[in-house]
Scaffold this motif. Structure first.
Motif, PDB file in Angstrom:
ATOM      1  N   THR A  95      42.075  40.473  38.251  1.00  0.00           N
ATOM      2  CA  THR A  95      42.575  38.828  37.683  1.00  0.00           C
ATOM      3  C   THR A  95      43.524  39.171  37.317  1.00  0.00           C
ATOM      4  OG1 THR A  95      40.422  38.628  36.987  1.00  0.00           O
ATOM      5  CG2 THR A  95      41.642  37.364  35.657  1.00  0.00           C
ATOM      6  N   GLN A  96      44.259  39.858  37.550  1.00  0.00           N
ATOM      7  CA  GLN A  96      45.992  38.798  37.495  1.00  0.00           C
ATOM      8  C   GLN A  96      46.674  39.053  38.391  1.00  0.00           C
ATOM      9  OE1 GLN A  96      47.823  42.856  34.585  1.00  0.00           O
ATOM     10  NE2 GLN A  96      49.455  41.430  33.867  1.00  0.00           N
ATOM     11  N   ARG A  97      46.127  39.640  39.507  1.00  0.00           N
ATOM     12  CA  ARG A  97      46.864  39.301  40.045  1.00  0.00           C
ATOM     13  C   ARG A  97      46.574  37.975  40.838  1.00  0.00           C
ATOM     14  NH1 ARG A  97      44.903  44.422  42.315  1.00  0.00           N
ATOM     15  NH2 ARG A  97      43.223  43.556  42.959  1.00  0.00           N
ATOM     16  N   PHE A  98      45.533  37.379  40.901  1.00  0.00           N
ATOM     17  CA  PHE A  98      45.317  35.983  40.405  1.00  0.00           C
ATOM     18  C   PHE A  98      45.976  35.140  40.021  1.00  0.00           C
ATOM     19  CE2 PHE A  98      42.854  32.168  39.316  1.00  0.00           C
ATOM     20  CZ  PHE A  98      42.762  31.658  40.527  1.00  0.00           C
ATOM     21  N   VAL A  99      45.941  34.982  38.724  1.00  0.00           N
ATOM     22  CA  VAL A  99      46.874  34.525  37.551  1.00  0.00           C
ATOM     23  C   VAL A  99      48.426  35.025  37.747  1.00  0.00           C
ATOM     24  CG1 VAL A  99      47.893  34.649  35.536  1.00  0.00           C
ATOM     25  CG2 VAL A  99      45.731  34.757  35.735  1.00  0.00           C
ATOM     26  N   ASP A 100      48.412  35.445  38.566  1.00  0.00           N
ATOM     27  CA  ASP A 100      50.224  35.282  38.687  1.00  0.00           C
ATOM     28  C   ASP A 100      50.527  34.820  40.570  1.00  0.00           C
ATOM     29  OD1 ASP A 100      51.140  37.643  36.431  1.00  0.00           O
ATOM     30  OD2 ASP A 100      50.598  39.450  37.725  1.00  0.00           O
ATOM     31  N   ARG A 101      49.531  34.938  41.255  1.00  0.00           N
ATOM     32  CA  ARG A 101      49.789  33.992  42.293  1.00  0.00           C
ATOM     33  C   ARG A 101      49.552  32.521  41.569  1.00  0.00           C
ATOM     34  NH1 ARG A 101      46.496  38.492  45.005  1.00  0.00           N
ATOM     35  NH2 ARG A 101      45.154  36.936  44.827  1.00  0.00           N
ATOM     36  N   PHE A 102      49.099  32.271  41.324  1.00  0.00           N
ATOM     37  CA  PHE A 102      48.851  30.922  40.871  1.00  0.00           C
ATOM     38  C   PHE A 102      49.733  30.810  40.447  1.00  0.00           C
ATOM     39  CE2 PHE A 102      47.292  27.799  37.062  1.00  0.00           C
ATOM     40  CZ  PHE A 102      46.346  26.711  38.057  1.00  0.00           C
ATOM     41  N   ALA A 103      50.586  31.049  39.342  1.00  0.00           N
ATOM     42  CA  ALA A 103      51.770  30.837  38.624  1.00  0.00           C
ATOM     43  C   ALA A 103      52.675  30.455  39.036  1.00  0.00           C
ATOM     44  CB  ALA A 103      52.062  32.417  37.567  1.00  0.00           C
ATOM     45  N   ALA A 104      52.575  31.185  40.252  1.00  0.00           N
ATOM     46  CA  ALA A 104      53.539  30.813  41.396  1.00  0.00           C
ATOM     47  C   ALA A 104      53.686  29.887  41.854  1.00  0.00           C
ATOM     48  CB  ALA A 104      53.970  32.125  42.105  1.00  0.00           C
ATOM     49  N   ILE A 105      52.553  29.479  41.796  1.00  0.00           N
ATOM     50  CA  ILE A 105      52.651  27.840  42.544  1.00  0.00           C
ATOM     51  C   ILE A 105      52.291  26.421  41.474  1.00  0.00           C
ATOM     52  CG2 ILE A 105      51.250  25.998  43.402  1.00  0.00           C
ATOM     53  CD1 ILE A 105      50.533  28.557  45.288  1.00  0.00           C
ATOM     54  N   TYR A 106      52.002  26.962  40.179  1.00  0.00           N
ATOM     55  CA  TYR A 106      51.762  25.469  39.119  1.00  0.00           C
ATOM     56  C   TYR A 106      52.955  25.769  38.636  1.00  0.00           C
ATOM     57  CZ  TYR A 106      49.906  24.263  33.962  1.00  0.00           C
ATOM     58  OH  TYR A 106      50.047  23.638  33.703  1.00  0.00           O
ATOM     59  N   THR A 107      53.989  26.821  37.983  1.00  0.00           N
ATOM     60  CA  THR A 107      54.443  26.380  37.056  1.00  0.00           C
ATOM     61  C   THR A 107      55.785  25.658  37.747  1.00  0.00           C
ATOM     62  OG1 THR A 107      54.882  28.221  36.176  1.00  0.00           O
ATOM     63  CG2 THR A 107      56.478  27.320  35.870  1.00  0.00           C
ATOM     64  N   PRO A 108      56.405  25.405  39.483  1.00  0.00           N
ATOM     65  CA  PRO A 108      57.324  25.346  40.327  1.00  0.00           C
ATOM     66  C   PRO A 108      56.560  23.324  40.388  1.00  0.00           C
ATOM     67  CG  PRO A 108      57.010  26.707  41.064  1.00  0.00           C
ATOM     68  CD  PRO A 108      55.877  27.329  40.630  1.00  0.00           C
ATOM     69  N   ALA A 109      55.459  23.517  40.243  1.00  0.00           N
ATOM     70  CA  ALA A 109      54.335  22.396  40.682  1.00  0.00           C
ATOM     71  C   ALA A 109      54.640  21.080  39.077  1.00  0.00           C
ATOM     72  CB  ALA A 109      53.017  22.267  41.263  1.00  0.00           C
ATOM     73  N   VAL A 110      54.436  21.971  37.898  1.00  0.00           N
ATOM     74  CA  VAL A 110      54.134  21.236  36.953  1.00  0.00           C
ATOM     75  C   VAL A 110      56.080  20.033  36.243  1.00  0.00           C
ATOM     76  CG1 VAL A 110      54.488  21.230  34.271  1.00  0.00           C
ATOM     77  CG2 VAL A 110      52.820  22.504  35.489  1.00  0.00           C
ATOM     78  N   PHE A 111      56.809  21.592  36.251  1.00  0.00           N
ATOM     79  CA  PHE A 111      58.739  21.217  36.594  1.00  0.00           C
ATOM     80  C   PHE A 111      58.782  19.465  37.582  1.00  0.00           C
ATOM     81  CE2 PHE A 111      59.415  25.023  34.648  1.00  0.00           C
ATOM     82  CZ  PHE A 111      60.439  25.054  33.645  1.00  0.00           C
ATOM     83  N   ALA A 112      58.178  19.768  38.824  1.00  0.00           N
ATOM     84  CA  ALA A 112      58.193  18.919  39.771  1.00  0.00           C
ATOM     85  C   ALA A 112      57.841  17.600  38.771  1.00  0.00           C
ATOM     86  CB  ALA A 112      57.983  19.419  41.352  1.00  0.00           C
ATOM     87  N   LEU A 113      55.944  17.241  39.319  1.00  0.00           N
ATOM     88  CA  LEU A 113      56.003  16.293  37.995  1.00  0.00           C
ATOM     89  C   LEU A 113      56.049  15.904  37.099  1.00  0.00           C
ATOM     90  CD1 LEU A 113      53.182  14.555  38.063  1.00  0.00           C
ATOM     91  CD2 LEU A 113      52.054  16.352  36.712  1.00  0.00           C
ATOM     92  N   ALA A 114      56.761  16.629  36.183  1.00  0.00           N
ATOM     93  CA  ALA A 114      57.471  15.835  34.724  1.00  0.00           C
ATOM     94  C   ALA A 114      58.888  15.302  35.159  1.00  0.00           C
ATOM     95  CB  ALA A 114      57.515  17.241  34.099  1.00  0.00           C
ATOM     96  N   LEU A 115      59.597  15.749  35.884  1.00  0.00           N
ATOM     97  CA  LEU A 115      60.262  15.405  36.738  1.00  0.00           C
ATOM     98  C   LEU A 115      60.191  14.071  37.576  1.00  0.00           C
ATOM     99  CD1 LEU A 115      63.837  15.401  37.271  1.00  0.00           C
ATOM    100  CD2 LEU A 115      63.358  16.349  39.288  1.00  0.00           C
ATOM    101  N   ALA A 116      59.527  14.077  38.108  1.00  0.00           N
ATOM    102  CA  ALA A 116      58.941  12.668  38.646  1.00  0.00           C
ATOM    103  C   ALA A 116      58.884  11.128  37.459  1.00  0.00           C
ATOM    104  CB  ALA A 116      57.663  12.747  39.738  1.00  0.00           C
ATOM    105  N   VAL A 117      57.493  11.745  37.050  1.00  0.00           N
ATOM    106  CA  VAL A 117      57.015  11.064  35.393  1.00  0.00           C
ATOM    107  C   VAL A 117      58.558  10.918  34.340  1.00  0.00           C
ATOM    108  CG1 VAL A 117      56.096  11.280  33.267  1.00  0.00           C
ATOM    109  CG2 VAL A 117      54.569  11.724  35.069  1.00  0.00           C
TER     110      VAL A 117
END
Length: 250
Positions: free
Chosen positions: A223-245
């Protein structure tokens, strides 16, 4: 109130009410912002510093995300939310640190079970205290009542009972006689025993338990390995979405 409204009008009455309440509201808001800033300073200064360092190096990790979120909430006036987010994250970090400390203390407790030295038989028939790491397989060692067994072995002389709970979990002491196995870290109860060493200090049952615990602590759960892989995609996506808004028109 109705008479006052008739003389100055409802709009004038509202303006007077605002002018009367505004200093108090501003003072309350300033006090709230000060409390929130103090909470962020006390609870998340280290997280904030790590986040700024990560942003300087272009790394979008959880600390960077927390720093940006708290800063943004504070800038738009949501200072209670900023303080709450940082406080909750600090509590989560504290719980994780406590768990790591407990695991580290458990390992240290296991390490402390085995004595550092043991009495070993010499060729002339005498006994000499020797560091556990220098005792070879096949050597004859002895353990007196009340002492801990230093290494794994097989009893060659004597009768006693040994408390094996620290290693095997047995609640009742086990009787030992010639031919019985003994384990490092267990406690000799009431008789002197001599035993032949069957494993080095680095390969005893206790050493293998310690090694297994350390491996378990160093291995990430699925589960922790999955969370790390998910965070590697989720965090940049959140930054990109916030910048676009923030940049794109409504």
């Amino acid at each position: 109130l109705a008479g006052r409204a008739e003389r100055v009008g409802w709009s004038g009455l509202a303006a007077e009410a605002i002018s009367f309440l505004a200093p108090g509201l501003l003072a309350w808001q300033a006090a709230g912002m000060a409390v929130a800033a103090a909470a962020i300073w006390l609870a998340g200064l280290e997280t904030y510093a790590k986040g700024l360092g990560a942003l300087r190096h272009g790394k979008l990790n959880i600390n960077a995300l927390m720093s940006v979120a708290v800063t943004g909430a504070f800038v738009i006036g949501q200072w209670p939310e900023a303080a709450m987010v940082m406080a909750l994250y600090a509590i989560a970090e504290l719980i994780e640190a406590r768990a790591v400390d407990r695991a580290r203390n458990a390992i240290q407790g296991l390490v402390d079970l085995a004595p550092a030295e043991a009495e070993v038989a010499q060729p002339d028939g005498s006994w000499r205290r020797v560091p556990a790491t220098e005792i070879a397989v096949g050597a004859i060692a002895r353990v007196k009542p009340g002492e801990r067994v230093v290494l794994d072995g097989v009893v060659t002389q004597g009768h006693s009972s040994i408390d094996q709970a620290p290693v095997t979990g047995e609640s009742i002491p086990a009787d030992k006689a010639p031919g019985s196995p003994v384990f490092a870290g267990t406690i000799n109860q009431n008789g002197e025993l001599a035993f032949r060493v069957t494993a080095l200090a680095s390969d005893s049952t206790l050493a293998r338990i310690i090694h297994a615990v350390e491996e378990a602590q160093g291995t990430r759960a699925p589960t922790q390995r999955f969370v790390d892989r998910f965070a590697a995609i989720y965090t940049p996506a959140v930054f990109a979405l916030a910048l676009a808004v923030a940049v794109l028109p409504p």
